[in-house]
Enzyme design. Structure first.
Site, PDB file in Angstrom:
ATOM      1  N   TYR A 148      31.983  52.430  39.956  1.00 38.55           N
ATOM      2  CA  TYR A 148      31.608  52.560  38.543  1.00 38.55           C
ATOM      3  C   TYR A 148      32.322  53.736  37.885  1.00 38.55           C
ATOM      4  CZ  TYR A 148      27.662  49.265  38.485  1.00 38.55           C
ATOM      5  OH  TYR A 148      26.868  48.146  38.508  1.00 38.55           O
ATOM      6  N   LYS A 197      30.244  48.032  53.365  1.00 35.92           N
ATOM      7  CA  LYS A 197      31.209  46.987  53.731  1.00 35.92           C
ATOM      8  C   LYS A 197      32.285  47.663  54.584  1.00 35.92           C
ATOM      9  CE  LYS A 197      32.782  42.713  53.421  1.00 35.92           C
ATOM     10  NZ  LYS A 197      32.081  41.541  53.986  1.00 35.92           N
ATOM     11  N   ASP A 229      27.076  41.752  52.884  1.00 32.28           N
ATOM     12  CA  ASP A 229      26.898  40.288  52.825  1.00 32.28           C
ATOM     13  C   ASP A 229      25.722  39.868  53.701  1.00 32.28           C
ATOM     14  OD1 ASP A 229      28.483  41.163  54.935  1.00 32.28           O
ATOM     15  OD2 ASP A 229      29.932  39.535  54.816  1.00 32.28           O
ATOM     16  N   ASP A 253      23.209  47.935  42.758  1.00 29.07           N
ATOM     17  CA  ASP A 253      22.973  47.179  41.522  1.00 29.07           C
ATOM     18  C   ASP A 253      22.666  45.724  41.869  1.00 29.07           C
ATOM     19  OD1 ASP A 253      23.030  46.509  38.745  1.00 29.07           O
ATOM     20  OD2 ASP A 253      25.063  45.749  39.015  1.00 29.07           O
ATOM     21  N   ASP A 257      18.728  43.521  41.911  1.00 27.52           N
ATOM     22  CA  ASP A 257      18.389  42.306  41.149  1.00 27.52           C
ATOM     23  C   ASP A 257      17.914  41.215  42.103  1.00 27.52           C
ATOM     24  OD1 ASP A 257      19.207  43.451  38.678  1.00 27.52           O
ATOM     25  OD2 ASP A 257      20.040  41.533  38.010  1.00 27.52           O
TER      26      ASP A 257
END
Ligand SMILES: NC(=O)c1ccc[n+]([C@@H]2O[C@H](COP(=O)([O-])OP(=O)(O)OC[C@H]3O[C@@H](n4cnc5c(N)ncnc54)[C@H](O)[C@@H]3O)[C@@H](O)[C@H]2O)c1
Ligand SMILES: CC(C)[C@H](C(=O)O)[C@@H](O)C(=O)O
Ligand SMILES: [Mg+2]
Length: 365
Positions: A148, A197, A229, A253, A257
């Site tokens: 970001y 990751k 993942d 983020d 959700d």
């Protein structure tokens, strides 16, 4: 800034766009009421950020907004953004105001608790045998670093227009967020999972190494790691395996959700953005929901629960925070629902508007 007698808290309020004004208004009422019950005063200072600020001032994050936030005890935010501003270039988009606030206030920690209220078990899409005793996960999202905030831009690759974003994490940035996760786990069930990751990204390889170094400072806490993942899959396969998840800005983020739906709705998930001081920013995890804005359909509970986090982390009013959390649980236990958490068996008179849900919580506070 404190009054003698009744403590006065100065709260910068950014209602923002879309459903922002509707949900924040309900949270402000609850903070006001909590003050009356617990003997403090919340003085609200409304300032602009996001699309509404662009319309009023030409800037998504006016300087006076940042200054007002810095001068406050705490910040309450609704949501920013919407399709009206979709054609603006990236750096002018309302959502960048959020990033400016987070970095400008140095709020590197984002706590996103995903807790399935017992009364909402029906709204969780997982089978009851998977959810078992319930779901209670704390996502600790790094908030002022990573992709970001890395270098980004437009370029050309083999003569063709191209764009890039960069993920960069320094060791101190990883250390401090990992420490927050371990400290949080000590107050919970004593287990931290780091999500990365590291099989592909160099920044994740460093993240994983530093995470395990910090883990040695907390021998009483179980530490393990998982690829993003797999974590996304495990979250719906077996959420009970998680206690605290610590992860990067972007992975946090996305995972939050996903986790929100396990609590019944994105309208249920609160957040606290914290730094090294008491100043924090409190906002629901969801966005400005332009599809339901102005219709009285938005669930205000994520924002009200964010206000409870403000009482706990910034204003040092734990009894008031507990009372607000209990009032939310009681409203749900009494069967009150906004449309997003209702199901076929919910009687029509129990389906409430945004304002009515705010009133239901207030009446139980
Ligand atoms: N913190 C923020 O300010 C924030 C966070 C996320 C997205 N956004 C912005 O919001 C805008 C819309 O984004 P999006 O549609 O991807 O995500 P969104 O979270 O706004 O909405 C996704 C879906 O969830 C529903 N929803 C969201 N909040 C709800 C609530 N309280 N009650 C009931 N239903 C709710 C919406 O109606 C929509 O169907 C975009 O401009 C995005 O950038 C802002
Ligand atoms: C709007 C966007 C910048 C923001 C983020 O990605 O952090 C939002 O999705 C969130 O979860 O708070
Ligand atoms: Mg998000």
């Amino acid at each position: 800034m404190r009054k003698i007698g009744r403590t006065t808290y100065h709260i910068a309020v950014i209602k923002g766009d879309g459903i922002g004004p509707e949900i924040v208004t309900e949270a402000m009422k609850i903070l006001h009421l909590a003050g009356e019950k617990f003997g403090f005063l919340c003085q609200f200072h409304e300032v602009l950020a996001g699309g509404c600020a662009i319309e009023a001032t030409g800037q998504a994050l006016p300087e006076e907004t940042l200054e007002a936030c810095l001068a406050s005890d705490s910040v309450l935010l609704g949501a920013v953004g919407g399709p009206q501003w979709d054609t603006l270039p990236g750096e002018k988009r309302p959502e960048r105001a959020l990033l400016g606030l987070r970095s400008g206030l140095d709020l590197f920690t984002n706590l996103r608790p995903a807790y399935l209220q017992p009364a909402l078990a029906h709204a969780c899409p997982l089978k009851p045998e998977i959810v078992g005793e319930g779901m209670d996960i704390l996502i600790v999202r790094e908030l002022t670093g990573g992709i970001y905030f890395g270098k980004r831009g437009r370029t050309k690759v083999n003569g063709a227009p191209a764009a890039f974003d960069t993920e960069c994490y320094s060791v101190p940035e990883i250390q401090r967020i990992c420490r927050v996760a371990f400290e949080s786990a000590r107050k919970r069930r004593g287990h931290v999972t780091s999500v990365d990751k590291a099989n592909v990204l160099e920044s994740s390889r460093l993240w994983r190494t530093v995470f395990h170094e910090i883990a040695r400072e907390y021998p009483d806490v179980t530490a393990d790691d998982m690829f993003i993942d797999n974590a996304a899959m495990q979250l719906v396969h077996n959420p009970a395996q998680f206690d605290v998840i610590v992860t990067t800005n972007m992975f946090g983020d996305i995972l939050s959700d996903e986790a929100s739906m396990l609590t019944g709705s994105i309208g249920m998930l609160p957040s606290a953005s914290l730094g090294a001081t008491r100043l924090g920013m409190y906002e629901p995890v969801h966005g400005s929901a332009p599809d339901i804005a102005g219709k009285g359909l938005a669930n205000p509970l994520a924002t009200i629960a964010s206000a409870a986090m403000m009482l706990r982390y910034s204003l040092d009013q734990p009894a008031a925070a507990d009372a607000v959390d209990r009032a939310i649980a009681a409203a749900l236990a009494d069967g009150w629902r906004t449309a997003d958490i209702a199901d076929a068996s919910t009687p029509e008179e129990k389906i409430l508007s945004t304002v009515q849900m705010g009133e239901a919580v207030a009446s139980l506070l």
